[in-house]
Design an enzyme around this catalytic site. Structure first.
Site, short mmCIF file in Angstrom:
data_model
loop_
_atom_site.label_atom_id
_atom_site.label_comp_id
_atom_site.label_asym_id
_atom_site.label_seq_id
_atom_site.Cartn_x
_atom_site.Cartn_y
_atom_site.Cartn_z
CG HIS A 16 -1.82 1.18 1.30
ND1 HIS A 16 -2.33 1.64 2.49
CD2 HIS A 16 -2.27 2.04 0.36
CE1 HIS A 16 -3.08 2.72 2.27
NE2 HIS A 16 -3.05 2.99 0.99
CG HIS B 270 0.30 6.20 -0.58
ND1 HIS B 270 -0.42 7.32 -0.22
CD2 HIS B 270 -0.57 5.17 -0.45
CE1 HIS B 270 -1.66 7.00 0.09
NE2 HIS B 270 -1.78 5.69 -0.04
CB ILE C 28 -7.88 8.57 1.07
CG1 ILE C 28 -8.18 8.53 2.57
CG2 ILE C 28 -8.18 7.23 0.44
CD1 ILE C 28 -8.14 9.86 3.25
CG ASN D 233 -7.00 3.21 0.88
OD1 ASN D 233 -6.17 3.43 1.77
ND2 ASN D 233 -8.13 3.90 0.79
CG HIS E 79 -4.53 3.84 -3.61
ND1 HIS E 79 -5.69 4.52 -3.32
CD2 HIS E 79 -3.74 3.94 -2.51
CE1 HIS E 79 -5.60 5.01 -2.09
NE2 HIS E 79 -4.44 4.67 -1.58
#
Length: 920
Positions: A579, A584, A920, A775, A771
């Site tokens: 993740h 990110h 997010i 997530n 993602h």
């Protein structure tokens, strides 16, 4: 004169404004009947024979010529210049929904200042150069009308007008400059210019315009017409480079919150040595600990360590370029979640001083959803007597007793509250849960470690054929291998180097686990063995243990504890590697480089723009409170203070950009083999693999859309090679943004259309579907902590351990002393609740701001609507699959449907929805 006005499209400048044509209606006529296809089309932006579009029609020029005197010997340019006409700008400014006192005062002051001449000033710039001065042609300066009159408007969007005077030789506008002479910044959404022969000219701005007191330079905005660098009209070339130069940092200066500067830095701001030596953390990024680069803030160093950047603690904001910051609705959603997280952490921390910290039983966990913390603890009356708290906290706590601290029931409990206990559900989540990207096919049994045996002991596993043979439905181990029926979650090599340090932490105990699964004839998986490894400390030390499915009550509790340790390993790798790192952190360099090297006019920037939204802001917030020293990740996950070092180890040893695309990743893990006879060119070895099944639909749609887009602008490879901005973007992403891996041989080349399609598809896939898959299931699956405990506090005792007697006498109590405590659980649940929440302004795959005018290329607008239609078809196909009883990994009694890759979603925690970006 009336004829001239009509031919120029001038009626909209008259007293009546009803003839103003909205941007949406202008494009709707050209796109409403379009269907998505990859049929060849004219791949170059349409131009006139001369390469530019005249501002007024040729008929008008002829009319004007015949009206001149016979003796007039003016040149054609002079004739055109003699004719002046007006065009109108409609400027859309977005208001804040809520204003504080400071905003209100500034707004009133600006309204007054506007009346006395401190205005918003605009200037149109042509795509053409003036043949005499060799400078871009410009209009007169114009001001926004009625700013002071409309300053009290409460509408979300306020439309202002401005009038420009241009001559007939002006050509078409390519840019507009904006100078804000007010005190307060404002959000400029778009500008539409009416009055030119070919219809409206659109400027999608979507940017904060700062006061000239903060930023004296004029802001530059370009039209929505895309241009490759070598095709940039003469009037825009200097502006194109000037705007990019302004955005590029040079590695110096402290950044102000109002800046728009993009620059690179290492992760040297996670620790806080000035506060405590225990909060020191190593620098990530560089030769010693390789890591991707992050957005530079330029803060001063700490007093204790000059190599460490000083901290900015919440609620104070961290710098990201101004346009990267959350918009208002997103900020409110995130702030509400953070407030909830703080309260959820506060109450159990206070409660811990009154009663025992561990859960007493499973019913106590259930009450978190039914009653909420305060009611469950009987705490709402006593707390105000026992703790001297500020009134604002008391008021908040009183409000919380009405439900603020009540948790929503996680989705994992919605169809079968005991599903998490079942082995088939434990296995199903490896291919349809929130971390479906670690499972791999077993090709060699027993598995072998890649770690250095001189440091970490023997490489061979403790697993043997005898451990699993009785669970293979009659298959021999060799036959199971040959028929692709053995699969594995292998966390041995990533955890083992850190275990001595992890297990020395207070309240942390972990193994390095391997779990073997067997693929049944029904297409489902079942766990058949779990290997638990500890660091090797000599031949007499028992460092490996194998646990197999239970045969009695005692072995059942051992098996449940072993699965909990596997889930804890899985949760840590999911959060820190798959993740955080892969979606990110590894995307951030590509985003920074895009803003530094790709003009807003560049077609590739226009393609990537929605997939970069909010990522720098959410990553900055993560550095502030999630991955920082003593942050949520350290406090809530097994790896503790060593979590980010573990993430860096994964980056160094296993991250490869060329394997981040879905097909390449599936092949790398042995979950698929190339097969051109199959859809997507792959054969899945587990046919009912929900993440892969749905993911390949989205991957294919993204790839097709990207190929259509790329082929439009690059009909031959040479255009890619000579595209200086594109090549600089890719080079900087690698050589600066991923500098520690820059010499790796696996980086893809960027020379052909196929190269560019592959690179862009991978980036968009990671930002959107990958993602989302990793997530938005965090609370629905992890909000019930026994299903996925993020940390473990005790090892599993065997008969020789002193703890074995207490385990035998009360195994449930031992279980709850092993999984997270009430305080740890409450804090973790609140955080993953926030991370799983869609905000109201979320933009999902197949959507984008101003869908009809984000580009001036009508062919691409049509293709985008086709892409959106394809996304709609995929959503229906996924819904159909979730109702298919033959797909047992997503349909059946007590089985959750797999919806994490369903493209659309409502706001909130929905366990579905694929946003365009890592937001997010």
């Amino acid at each position: 004169m009336a004829l001239a006005k009509e031919l120029m499209g001038y009626p909209l400048i008259t007293e009546r404004s009803s003839s103003f044509v909205s941007p949406a209606s202008h494009f709707k006529k050209r796109t409403q009947t379009t269907h998505f296809s990859i049929n060849p089309f004219d791949r170059r932006p349409r131009k006139t024979k001369s390469g530019v579009v005249a501002a007024i029609s040729e008929d008008l020029i002829k009319t004007l010529r015949t009206s001149t005197t016979t003796g007039d010997r003016k040149s054609e340019e002079e004739e055109k210049a003699a004719v002046k006409f007006k065009v109108r700008a409609v400027v859309t400014v977005r208001n804040k929904n809520k204003e504080d006192l400071k905003d209100t005062i500034a707004k009133h002051f600006d309204a007054f200042a506007d009346k006395i001449g401190r205005n918003i000033v605009l200037e149109l710039i042509s795509t053409q150069l003036d043949p005499k001065t060799k400078l871009p042609k410009k209009s007169n300066a114009a001001i926004l009308k009625d700013w002071s009159k409309k300053s009290k408007s409460k509408a979300e969007r306020v439309h202002y007008t401005a009038e420009f005077t241009v001559d007939a030789a002006f050509g078409m506008p390519g840019a507009i400059t904006v100078m804000n002479k007010h005190q307060k910044e404002f959000f400029l959404e778009s500008i539409a210019i009416e009055g030119f022969a070919l219809g409206p000219v659109h400027f999608p701005c979507n940017s904060w315009v700062q006061s000239q007191n903060d930023h004296p330079e004029k802001r530059i905005f370009f039209t929505n017409q895309p241009y490759l660098p070598n095709e940039t009209p003469g009037g825009l070339r200097v502006l194109r480079e000037k705007e990019l130069k302004y955005l590029r940092g040079d590695g110096s200066a402290v950044r102000k919150l109002s800046d728009r500067i993009y620059d690179f830095d290492v992760y040297n701001d996670l620790g806080n040595p000035d506060k405590s030596s225990e909060l020191s953390r190593p620098k990530l990024g560089g030769r010693e600990i390789p890591y991707p680069r992050r957005c530079r803030t330029g803060r001063q160093s700490t007093v204790t360590d000059k190599e460490v950047e000083s901290r900015v603690e919440k609620p104070l904001p961290l710098y990201v370029p101004r346009d990267e910051q959350f918009e208002e609705s997103k900020q409110e959603t995130f702030a509400a979640g953070r407030q909830k997280a703080v309260l959820h952490h506060l109450i159990p921390s206070l409660k811990a001083s009154i009663v025992a910290e561990d859960f007493a039983d499973f019913g106590e966990i259930d009450s978190l959803y039914k009653e909420g913390l305060l009611l469950k603890l009987g705490f709402q009356d006593d707390i105000f007597k026992k703790f001297p708290l500020p009134k604002v906290v008391v008021d908040t706590l009183q409000e919380s007793s009405k439900g603020l601290l009540k948790y929503d029931t996680p989705k994992i409990l919605s169809k079968d509250k005991n599903a998490w206990l079942r082995d088939d559900e434990f296995a199903r989540q490896a291919i349809a849960g929130i971390n479906p990207v670690n499972i791999e096919r077993v090709t060699t049994f027993p598995p072998v470690s890649d770690l250095d045996p001189k440091v970490y002991g023997p490489q061979h596993s403790a697993l043997t054929d005898d451990h699993i043979i009785g669970h293979l439905d009659g298959f021999s181990v060799q036959k199971a291998l040959e028929e692709n029926r053995l699969y594995m979650l292998d966390y041995h090599d990533i955890f083992l180097p850190f275990l001595d340090r992890i297990n020395a932490l207070d309240g942390r105990k972990a193994y390095a686990t391997r779990t073997i699964f067997f693929l049944t004839r029904r297409g489902t998986l079942k766990p058949v063995a779990i290997e638990l490894s500890l660091p090797f400390h000599g031949p007499k030390h028992r460092s490996k243990r194998v646990v197999t499915p239970p045969v009695d009550a005692t072995s059942n509790w051992v098996w449940q504890l072993a699965k909990a340790h596997v889930s804890s390993n899985d949760a840590g790798v999911h959060q820190l590697v798959n993740h955080w790192l892969r979606t990110h952190a590894c995307l951030e360099p590509f985003i920074i480089a895009a803003h530094r090297q790709l003009s807003a006019m560049h077609p590739i920037f226009k393609l990537l723009d929605p997939h970069m939204r909010y990522t720098l802001e959410i990553n900055a917030l993560a550095r502030q409170s999630l991955i920082s020293a003593d942050g949520v990740i350290e406090g809530g996950f097994t790896a503790g203070a060593y979590g980010m070092e573990m993430s860096a180890a994964a980056y160094k040893s296993s991250w490869r950009f060329d394997k981040e695309g879905l097909p390449a990743d599936l092949i790398r893990r042995g979950m698929a083999i190339p097969d051109e006879t199959q859809p997507h060119g792959l054969k899945l070895l587990i046919e009912d693999y929900p993440y892969a099944n749905d993911g390949l639909l989205l991957w294919s749609a993204i790839q097709t859309w990207v190929r259509t887009y790329v082929e439009r602008y690059y009909p031959n490879p040479n255009l890619i090679k000579i595209d200086t901005e594109l090549q600089l973007w890719y080079s900087e992403s690698i050589n600066v943004g991923h500098a520690d891996l820059r010499d790796a041989e696996w980086w893809p080349e960027l020379s052909t259309v196929d190269d560019l399609v592959s690179i862009l598809t991978t980036i968009i896939w990671l930002a959107s579907a990958q993602h989302a898959a990793l997530n938005f299931g965090q609370y629905p699956y992890g909000g019930y902590v026994p299903n996925r405990p993020p940390l473990m506090r005790r090892l599993i005792p065997d008969e020789s351990d002193p703890e074995y007697a207490s385990f035998i006498s009360d195994p449930e109590r031992y279980y709850f002393s092993s999984v997270p405590s009430l305080a740890q659980t409450s804090k973790f649940m609140a955080v993953v609740d926030t991370l799983s929440t869609h905000s109201p302004d979320e933009e999902y795959i197949g959507e984008r701001q101003q869908p009809s005018i984000w580009t001036g290329d009508a062919e691409i607008v049509d293709a985008f609507y086709g892409f959106a239609a394809e996304i709609g078809r995929i959503e229906k196909e996924i819904e159909k699959r979730n109702s298919d009883p033959d797909r047992r990994n997503r349909c059946g009694a007590g089985v959750l449907p797999y919806e994490l890759l369903v493209p659309s979603s409502e706001p909130g925690v929905t366990c579905r929805g694929v946003p365009n970006s890592v937001s997010i």
